[in-house]
Design a protein around this motif. Structure first.
Motif, PDB file in Angstrom:
ATOM      1  N   HIS A   1       0.814  -1.145  -0.189  1.00  0.00           N
ATOM      2  CA  HIS A   1      -0.169  -0.105  -0.011  1.00  0.00           C
ATOM      3  C   HIS A   1       0.805   1.264   0.094  1.00  0.00           C
ATOM      4  N   ASP A   2       0.514   2.028  -0.976  1.00  0.00           N
ATOM      5  CA  ASP A   2       1.336   3.170  -1.167  1.00  0.00           C
ATOM      6  C   ASP A   2       0.399   4.510  -1.067  1.00  0.00           C
TER       7      ASP A   2
ATOM      8  N   ILE B   1      -3.236  10.204  -2.868  1.00  0.00           N
ATOM      9  CA  ILE B   1      -3.407   9.240  -3.907  1.00  0.00           C
ATOM     10  C   ILE B   1      -2.974   7.955  -3.377  1.00  0.00           C
ATOM     11  N   ALA B   2      -4.087   7.073  -3.135  1.00  0.00           N
ATOM     12  CA  ALA B   2      -3.604   5.650  -2.648  1.00  0.00           C
ATOM     13  C   ALA B   2      -3.301   4.673  -3.759  1.00  0.00           C
ATOM     14  N   ALA B   3      -2.322   3.750  -3.650  1.00  0.00           N
ATOM     15  CA  ALA B   3      -2.284   2.969  -4.693  1.00  0.00           C
ATOM     16  C   ALA B   3      -1.944   1.669  -3.826  1.00  0.00           C
ATOM     17  N   LEU B   4      -2.383   0.351  -4.590  1.00  0.00           N
ATOM     18  CA  LEU B   4      -1.972  -0.663  -4.473  1.00  0.00           C
ATOM     19  C   LEU B   4      -1.419  -1.632  -5.292  1.00  0.00           C
ATOM     20  N   ARG B   5      -0.185  -2.173  -5.013  1.00  0.00           N
ATOM     21  CA  ARG B   5       0.606  -2.889  -6.016  1.00  0.00           C
ATOM     22  C   ARG B   5       0.938  -4.509  -5.398  1.00  0.00           C
ATOM     23  N   ASP B   6       1.104  -5.062  -6.319  1.00  0.00           N
ATOM     24  CA  ASP B   6       1.404  -6.675  -6.111  1.00  0.00           C
ATOM     25  C   ASP B   6       2.747  -6.693  -5.842  1.00  0.00           C
TER      26      ASP B   6
ATOM     27  N   GLY C   1       5.533  -5.251  -7.822  1.00  0.00           N
ATOM     28  CA  GLY C   1       5.417  -3.791  -8.198  1.00  0.00           C
ATOM     29  C   GLY C   1       4.370  -3.361  -9.025  1.00  0.00           C
ATOM     30  N   THR C   2       3.650  -4.024  -9.643  1.00  0.00           N
ATOM     31  CA  THR C   2       2.801  -3.809 -10.737  1.00  0.00           C
ATOM     32  C   THR C   2       1.658  -2.927  -9.930  1.00  0.00           C
ATOM     33  N   LEU C   3       1.078  -1.969 -10.486  1.00  0.00           N
ATOM     34  CA  LEU C   3       0.092  -0.970  -9.944  1.00  0.00           C
ATOM     35  C   LEU C   3      -1.444  -1.794 -10.187  1.00  0.00           C
ATOM     36  N   ARG C   4      -2.078  -2.181  -9.175  1.00  0.00           N
ATOM     37  CA  ARG C   4      -3.132  -3.010  -9.373  1.00  0.00           C
ATOM     38  C   ARG C   4      -4.586  -2.173  -8.897  1.00  0.00           C
TER      39      ARG C   4
ATOM     40  N   PRO D   1      -8.301  -5.979 -13.235  1.00  0.00           N
ATOM     41  CA  PRO D   1      -9.254  -7.282 -13.198  1.00  0.00           C
ATOM     42  C   PRO D   1      -8.524  -8.097 -12.354  1.00  0.00           C
ATOM     43  N   GLU D   2      -7.172  -8.158 -12.129  1.00  0.00           N
ATOM     44  CA  GLU D   2      -6.516  -9.025 -11.243  1.00  0.00           C
ATOM     45  C   GLU D   2      -6.428  -8.311  -9.816  1.00  0.00           C
ATOM     46  N   ALA D   3      -7.185  -7.242  -9.406  1.00  0.00           N
ATOM     47  CA  ALA D   3      -6.883  -6.659  -7.957  1.00  0.00           C
ATOM     48  C   ALA D   3      -7.802  -7.651  -7.165  1.00  0.00           C
TER      49      ALA D   3
END
Length: 329
Positions: free
Chosen positions: A3-4, A51-56, A59-62, A95-97
């Motif tokens: 989580h960023d 800005i909230a970001a969720l990465r796998d 490191g890919t932004l999901r 779609p993979e989030a």
């Protein structure tokens, strides 16, 4: 998942490329694209992005939720970027989030916050509308504006079903009158023609609304104009912009700014020459756009916010937006 939280303006440009890649993978509306929201931020933004970001794990932004903190008159609240001139707001989800991605985004954006978070203009399928609030927060909703949508049939002939007989009759009459006035044609602007055609739209729009007693209409605001002039090339590069022109007797009588995708056409704003009212250039151009959307295989035409009667005469049905407020429990 990582989580960023992005809280500085300086960090936003580095997000641009993967933001656009996420938007394309998500098949999201143009209003959630960086081509729309980053120009908005450059004109209307504050110094307080959240800005909230969720990465796998790779490191890919999901998932992405672009909010900001607004402070005025001694109060503060969080709002989505684009608020005010954006008809649909929502988070962006790959779609993979994971299924709980939106709740994680909200928890990240609201961490250490005490101010409420207002999320207006959520369409019925918005992920932000369905997600449970983070722990320690509660949610309430309010009714938003109607957003009429025309569901398109598979053929132009089948349009006779949803469109009213009066509108079809008016369209036929407009075409006959335009033919007698020197002929008519409708085109989509080439990239090099977009700036000049946009200014033509602005002039037509402002003139019409000034005559109606509303000086310049929504395009009277210098900041709104600055936003559109900044966003046009961005949207064009993203493949989302379509600027349409109608000519009668060789002269431009109507211009419509639309946004395309996915499988939809969004009718954002237009301008019409009222000296051509006898030929009804607005009806002519709308008829052309709807028929072209059917031919292209699009599934819906979105008339966006507002319950103006003409939208329903074209067969549109309401899909109201909803607002959602999150507050500390």
């Amino acid at each position: 998942m990582r989580h960023d939280l992005i809280t500085t303006n300086e960090a936003i440009p580095a997000l641009r490329e993967e933001w656009e890649a996420l938007w394309r993978r998500a098949g999201a509306r143009p209003f959630q694209s960086p081509a729309w929201l980053l120009p908005w931020w450059s004109i209307f933004g504050t110094a307080h992005p959240r800005i909230a970001a969720l990465r796998d794990e790779g490191g890919t932004l999901r998932a992405l939720l672009p909010l900001y903190r607004l402070e005025e008159a001694g109060t503060a609240k969080l709002l989505p970027m684009g608020v005010g001139i954006t008809d649909y707001t929502d988070a962006l989800l790959d779609p993979e989030a994971p299924p709980d991605a939106v709740t994680h985004l909200l928890a990240t954006a609201l961490a250490s916050e005490t101010a409420p978070c207002d999320l207006p203009d959520l369409p019925p399928d918005a992920a932000l509308l369905a997600a449970p609030p983070p722990q320690g927060w509660r949610a309430e909703t309010w009714p938003g504006e109607p957003c009429p949508v025309l569901t398109l049939p598979d053929s132009i002939e089948a349009l006779r079903g949803p469109i009213s007989s009066n509108t079809l009759r008016k369209l036929r009459m407009s075409r006959h009158r335009a033919d007698r006035a020197g002929g008519w044609s409708a085109t989509t602007a080439r990239p090099e023609d977009v700036p000049a055609l946009w200014e033509h739209l602005v002039a037509l729009h402002q003139s019409r609304w000034t005559r109606k007693g509303e000086e310049g209409g929504v395009l009277a605001d210098p900041k709104v104009l600055a936003f559109h002039r900044t966003a046009l090339p961005e949207l064009q590069a993203a493949g989302a912009l379509r600027l349409h022109a109608l000519k009668i007797g060789g002269e431009t009588a109507a211009v419509f700014h639309t946004l395309a995708g996915p499988d939809r056409l969004h009718l954002y704003i237009g301008g019409f020459d009222e000296t051509r009212a006898f030929e009804s250039p607005g009806t002519l151009l709308l008829g052309h756009l709807i028929e072209s959307a059917v031919t292209e295989g699009l599934r819906e035409v979105h008339f966006l916010r507002g319950a103006e009667p003409y939208k329903y005469s074209w067969g549109a049905q309401d899909r109201p937006n909803t607002g959602r407020r999150l507050t500390r429990a």
